[in-house]
Design an enzyme around this catalytic site. Sequence first.
Site, PDB file in Angstrom:
ATOM      1  N   LYS A 127       0.866  -1.192   0.000  1.00 27.32           N
ATOM      2  CA  LYS A 127       0.000   0.000   0.000  1.00 27.32           C
ATOM      3  C   LYS A 127       0.895   1.232   0.000  1.00 27.32           C
ATOM      4  O   LYS A 127       1.964   1.218   0.629  1.00 27.32           O
ATOM      5  CB  LYS A 127      -0.903   0.010   1.237  1.00 27.32           C
ATOM      6  CG  LYS A 127      -1.749   1.285   1.355  1.00 27.32           C
ATOM      7  CD  LYS A 127      -2.739   1.219   2.484  1.00 27.32           C
ATOM      8  CE  LYS A 127      -2.200   1.646   3.823  1.00 27.32           C
ATOM      9  NZ  LYS A 127      -1.619   3.001   3.863  1.00 27.32           N
ATOM     10  N   GLU A 196      -9.405   7.416   3.865  1.00 27.61           N
ATOM     11  CA  GLU A 196      -9.272   7.692   5.304  1.00 27.61           C
ATOM     12  C   GLU A 196      -9.792   9.081   5.647  1.00 27.61           C
ATOM     13  O   GLU A 196      -9.404  10.082   5.042  1.00 27.61           O
ATOM     14  CB  GLU A 196      -7.794   7.563   5.726  1.00 27.61           C
ATOM     15  CG  GLU A 196      -7.604   7.883   7.214  1.00 27.61           C
ATOM     16  CD  GLU A 196      -6.277   7.442   7.795  1.00 27.61           C
ATOM     17  OE1 GLU A 196      -5.488   6.773   7.098  1.00 27.61           O
ATOM     18  OE2 GLU A 196      -6.051   7.776   8.980  1.00 27.61           O
TER      19      GLU A 196
HETATM   20  O1  KIV Z   1      -0.763   2.573   8.689  1.00 24.10           O
HETATM   21  C1  KIV Z   1      -1.944   2.223   8.805  1.00 24.10           C
HETATM   22  O2  KIV Z   1      -2.341   1.511   9.740  1.00 24.10           O
HETATM   23  C2  KIV Z   1      -2.882   2.699   7.798  1.00 24.10           C
HETATM   24  C3  KIV Z   1      -4.332   2.544   8.090  1.00 24.10           C
HETATM   25  C4  KIV Z   1      -4.747   3.602   9.031  1.00 24.10           C
HETATM   26  C5  KIV Z   1      -5.146   2.525   6.859  1.00 24.10           C
HETATM   27  O3  KIV Z   1      -2.477   3.229   6.805  1.00 24.10           O
END
Ligand code: KIV
Length: 294
Positions: A127, A196
């Site tokens: 991600k 988010e």
């Molecule tokens: O780092 C994380 O836990 C995240 C979530 C808040 C989506 O990016």
Amino acid sequence: MTTSPQTKTDSTARQKVTTRTFMLKKKRGQPITMLTAYDYPTALAVDKAGIDSILVGDSLGMVVLGYENTLPVTMEDMLHHCRAVARGASAPLLVGDMPFMSYQSSVNKAVENAGRFLQEAGMDAVKLEGGRERADAVQAIAGAGIPVMGHIGLTPQSVHAFGGFRAQGKTASAAKRLIEDAHILQEAGAFSIVLEAVPAQLAQLISEQLAIPTIGIGAGVGCDGQVLVTHDLIGQFDRFVPSFVRQYAQMHQIVLEAMQSYAQDVENKQFPAEEHSIFMKDEQWEQLLAELDA
Ligand code: KIV
């Protein structure tokens, strides 16, 4: 604490969740569940709970490593914790979060670092944060065969640019920009997008427009799935509770009370009891005493 060597997790019987499962769940209107984990025991519990996906988030920096924000987290921190999670969970789709400055400075660096999550740390996907400004990186990572999840709205790595952890997309123009970003990430090849801290109406609209699933955190019920930071959900992070979190347990308090009871038992010589102690056989003990006397 067991003294036997660590064995590979006995996985639950359920099937491995893949990016294809994400798409199928969206098509069927079945909400996708996702939680963060940063270590082996939590990964084990998330897997056993039947959660679809684990995010090894860079929130690690705040809830585990005690930093003020996620910016100090390094690739080595992430890979170390991803490996622990991969040892604990088999069925969930495992997503490694690319830390600050591991993908922003060049597309080549982004692809190389994304590859390390799969090659060295057992992740299934990565991600990264950002919209149009990350389209090239998303396209190159996806082009290398690495599933990539986008993340727009409140992107914590931009905390200083935002002037704090603030909800995003609350004006018509900001919302329009987020809608465009979501489409750009989809076109670039993202398999899913985290939304988010954005208004619920906006998140629902984006979710309806996109073919790929959205995963919301503080983005209302209209997303295709939900993610929470596990430490928030179980009440283990003591500094603050984001307004969008529902706490399902008070682990900080439970752990604190357990430790206080332990301290009391040790101080009162109530622990260890006989059942926690090892004893020599009488004849061996007698022999020892005799030998010491001789
Ligand atoms: O780092 C994380 O836990 C995240 C979530 C808040 C989506 O990016």
